[in-house]
Design an enzyme around this catalytic site. Sequence first.
Site, short mmCIF file in Angstrom:
data_model
loop_
_atom_site.label_atom_id
_atom_site.label_comp_id
_atom_site.label_asym_id
_atom_site.label_seq_id
_atom_site.Cartn_x
_atom_site.Cartn_y
_atom_site.Cartn_z
N GLY A 40 20.54 8.60 -19.27
CA GLY A 40 20.02 8.55 -17.90
C GLY A 40 18.87 7.57 -17.78
N GLY A 41 18.23 7.24 -18.92
CA GLY A 41 17.19 6.20 -18.96
C GLY A 41 15.98 6.48 -18.10
N CYS A 43 15.41 5.76 -14.99
CA CYS A 43 15.70 6.24 -13.64
C CYS A 43 15.81 7.76 -13.59
CB CYS A 43 17.00 5.59 -13.15
SG CYS A 43 17.55 6.24 -11.58
N ARG A 266 5.78 -3.27 -15.93
CA ARG A 266 6.91 -3.13 -16.85
C ARG A 266 7.56 -4.48 -17.13
NH1 ARG A 266 8.78 1.75 -17.96
NH2 ARG A 266 11.01 1.35 -17.93
N HIS A 439 26.38 9.84 18.31
CA HIS A 439 25.15 10.10 19.06
C HIS A 439 24.76 11.58 18.97
CE1 HIS A 439 22.21 9.73 22.28
NE2 HIS A 439 22.70 10.84 22.79
C1 LIG Z 1 8.06 5.32 -11.29
C2 LIG Z 1 9.39 4.66 -11.08
C3 LIG Z 1 10.19 5.04 -10.02
C4 LIG Z 1 11.42 4.42 -9.80
N1 LIG Z 1 12.17 4.80 -8.72
C5 LIG Z 1 13.33 4.15 -8.45
C6 LIG Z 1 14.12 4.51 -7.30
O1 LIG Z 1 13.79 5.40 -6.53
N2 LIG Z 1 15.27 3.80 -7.07
C7 LIG Z 1 15.67 2.78 -7.89
O2 LIG Z 1 16.72 2.16 -7.62
N3 LIG Z 1 14.96 2.45 -9.01
C8 LIG Z 1 13.81 3.10 -9.31
N4 LIG Z 1 13.08 2.75 -10.42
C9 LIG Z 1 13.60 1.67 -11.29
C10 LIG Z 1 14.72 2.21 -12.21
O3 LIG Z 1 14.23 3.29 -12.97
C11 LIG Z 1 15.21 1.11 -13.15
O4 LIG Z 1 15.49 -0.06 -12.40
C12 LIG Z 1 16.49 1.52 -13.88
O5 LIG Z 1 16.27 2.66 -14.67
C13 LIG Z 1 16.97 0.36 -14.77
O6 LIG Z 1 18.13 0.74 -15.47
P1 LIG Z 1 18.42 0.11 -16.90
O7 LIG Z 1 19.74 0.66 -17.32
O8 LIG Z 1 18.24 -1.35 -16.88
O9 LIG Z 1 17.26 0.68 -17.84
P2 LIG Z 1 16.95 2.19 -18.21
O10 LIG Z 1 17.45 3.11 -17.16
O11 LIG Z 1 15.51 2.27 -18.55
O12 LIG Z 1 17.79 2.46 -19.52
C14 LIG Z 1 17.55 1.78 -20.73
C15 LIG Z 1 17.91 2.72 -21.85
O13 LIG Z 1 18.01 2.00 -23.08
C16 LIG Z 1 17.49 2.80 -24.12
N5 LIG Z 1 17.15 1.91 -25.25
C17 LIG Z 1 16.17 0.97 -25.29
N6 LIG Z 1 16.22 0.32 -26.48
C18 LIG Z 1 17.24 0.88 -27.18
C19 LIG Z 1 17.77 0.65 -28.48
N7 LIG Z 1 17.30 -0.32 -29.28
N8 LIG Z 1 18.79 1.43 -28.90
C20 LIG Z 1 19.31 2.41 -28.10
N9 LIG Z 1 18.85 2.66 -26.86
C21 LIG Z 1 17.83 1.89 -26.41
C22 LIG Z 1 16.30 3.50 -23.49
O14 LIG Z 1 15.95 4.67 -24.19
C23 LIG Z 1 16.83 3.80 -22.08
O15 LIG Z 1 17.42 5.08 -22.00
C24 LIG Z 1 11.86 3.38 -10.68
C25 LIG Z 1 11.06 3.00 -11.77
C26 LIG Z 1 9.83 3.62 -11.97
C27 LIG Z 1 8.98 3.18 -13.14
#
Ligand SMILES: Cc1cc2nc3c(=O)[nH]c(=O)nc-3n(C[C@H](O)[C@H](O)[C@H](O)COP(=O)(O)OP(=O)(O)OC[C@H]3O[C@@H](n4cnc5c(N)ncnc54)[C@H](O)[C@@H]3O)c2cc1C
Length: 461
Positions: A40-41, A43, A266, A439
């Site tokens: 789920g990362g 997000c 970030r 509406h």
């Molecule tokens: C406070 C906050 C609020 C937010 N609210 C919103 C919102 O309301 N709506 C919206 O659209 N976006 C929002 N965002 C942005 C959103 O969270 C990110 O844009 C989104 O999570 C990016 O997805 P991603 O898959 O690129 O990275 P991520 O979701 O961060 O996933 C990356 C994953 O890779 C894993 N990883 C990293 N390195 C390794 C490795 N070497 N081996 C194995 N796994 C690894 C990490 O553990 C992580 O789980 C918000 C961000 C923040 C900080």
Amino acid sequence: MAEDIYDVVVLGGGAGGTPAAIRAAQLGGHVAIVECENFGGQCMNKGCIPFSHMMVASNILRSLTLGKEMGLTFNVISKDYITLIKRQDELIIFMREGVKGTLRKNGVEIFEGRGRIVEKGKLAVNRKIISYKNIILATGAQWMQPEFPGSDLEEVVNSDYLLNTKKIPKKALLFGRSPWLIEIAQFLNRFGSQTILATKDETILSGESKTITSRLRKVLKDEGIGIKTKAEIVSVSKKKDELYIDLSSKDGSETIAADRIITLERGASLKDLGLKKINIEEDSQYLKVNSKMKTGIEGVYAIGDLTGPQSQHYSHLASEEGIIAAENAMGKDAAINPRTFTRILFTQPEVACVGLTPKDAKNGGYDVVVGAAPLSMNPYGMILSENEGIVEVVAEKNYREVLGVHFIGTAASEMAGQAVLAIQMEATLDELAKTFFPHPTLSESLAEAARDALEKPIYLP
Ligand SMILES: Cc1cc2nc3c(=O)[nH]c(=O)nc-3n(C[C@H](O)[C@H](O)[C@H](O)COP(=O)(O)OP(=O)(O)OC[C@H]3O[C@@H](n4cnc5c(N)ncnc54)[C@H](O)[C@@H]3O)c2cc1C
């Protein structure tokens, strides 16, 4: 025994990586996903979901004011932060398990551990070597220390702090450009913190349509949130439990007392992935990809926060890019349409901006026509007291193709979906104007804004 070679390995199980793995498996691929922390990362675990949950709570507080106007009175309003966090933590655990279940159901093999490329076509995880034909890099972004004097003090925190603390700060300075800081400022303010929002830019939500940013600023100021633009932290000193922050801004120089500074800096998670082994630069700010999510190295795709500046860190963008990368890795020819990208904010009123602003469209060489419909003139908007709400439509003058739609108001995030569809289908102002929405709904203002751009509004004075 023949070597087990995956068609696609996805590194990172977040907002982008998870749909990428599922889509590749749906297309018949032998697929694995590697996650070192929580599926789920950012997000699901520490971003969109917990902070949207907080914003829903903060919106309920505001709705009580509207309720009062309607004769509904609530004598005791208490705000229990611990219960709020407990509920969202339970939701997150439930969703996280759902992600793993969906991956398994689609036949994706799950590896839990940190992945690192050891050579072309090989990734190490938990001392096991996995071989692959294609890899999708989806490791997201990580926290960076902000650049101002005193940023190493323990009272300088990021959004994770609010997920782990038992009580919110009494006085908080939110400093930076991230849109999520605006959400957090409104949440903290409504939960009782004195909040100041400071940005280095000329306006909050820099780069978006002026019609939207000026209205958002007014709402926040009316609620008592201090707003400082063109701001710099000159120095921070600590006396007892309080920080004294020397801040320069458009308003001049001043010293602000606060118990926390909250920042959200970030940058792409490029380090320790073994990228040098496949000739990819790991010292750049983020990984450059084309519209097909290709890095330029054969069989290597990248998606999500890893591939763009912080202004493009959105979950739905990561997810869409993941699907496109998976389809291309499985031999299809998919590309992203940047015009349909929505920038969103779950403040109250919500903000949702799709496609080009009037300024960007002009700078892009278009002959531009703009129409707008204030929600204060929409019957449902009047019921909701949508005083600052508006829908703005931007189109090209000759063919009248819709280039952008910008909303501020209740359910802007939901209305944005209609604009995404319109832009994806290359709709014209005439088509939007003819669409008859139910509406009474706020969406009716989307058609009215299109009619305004055509100089034929029906309900506007
Ligand atoms: C406070 C906050 C609020 C937010 N609210 C919103 C919102 O309301 N709506 C919206 O659209 N976006 C929002 N965002 C942005 C959103 O969270 C990110 O844009 C989104 O999570 C990016 O997805 P991603 O898959 O690129 O990275 P991520 O979701 O961060 O996933 C990356 C994953 O890779 C894993 N990883 C990293 N390195 C390794 C490795 N070497 N081996 C194995 N796994 C690894 C990490 O553990 C992580 O789980 C918000 C961000 C923040 C900080």
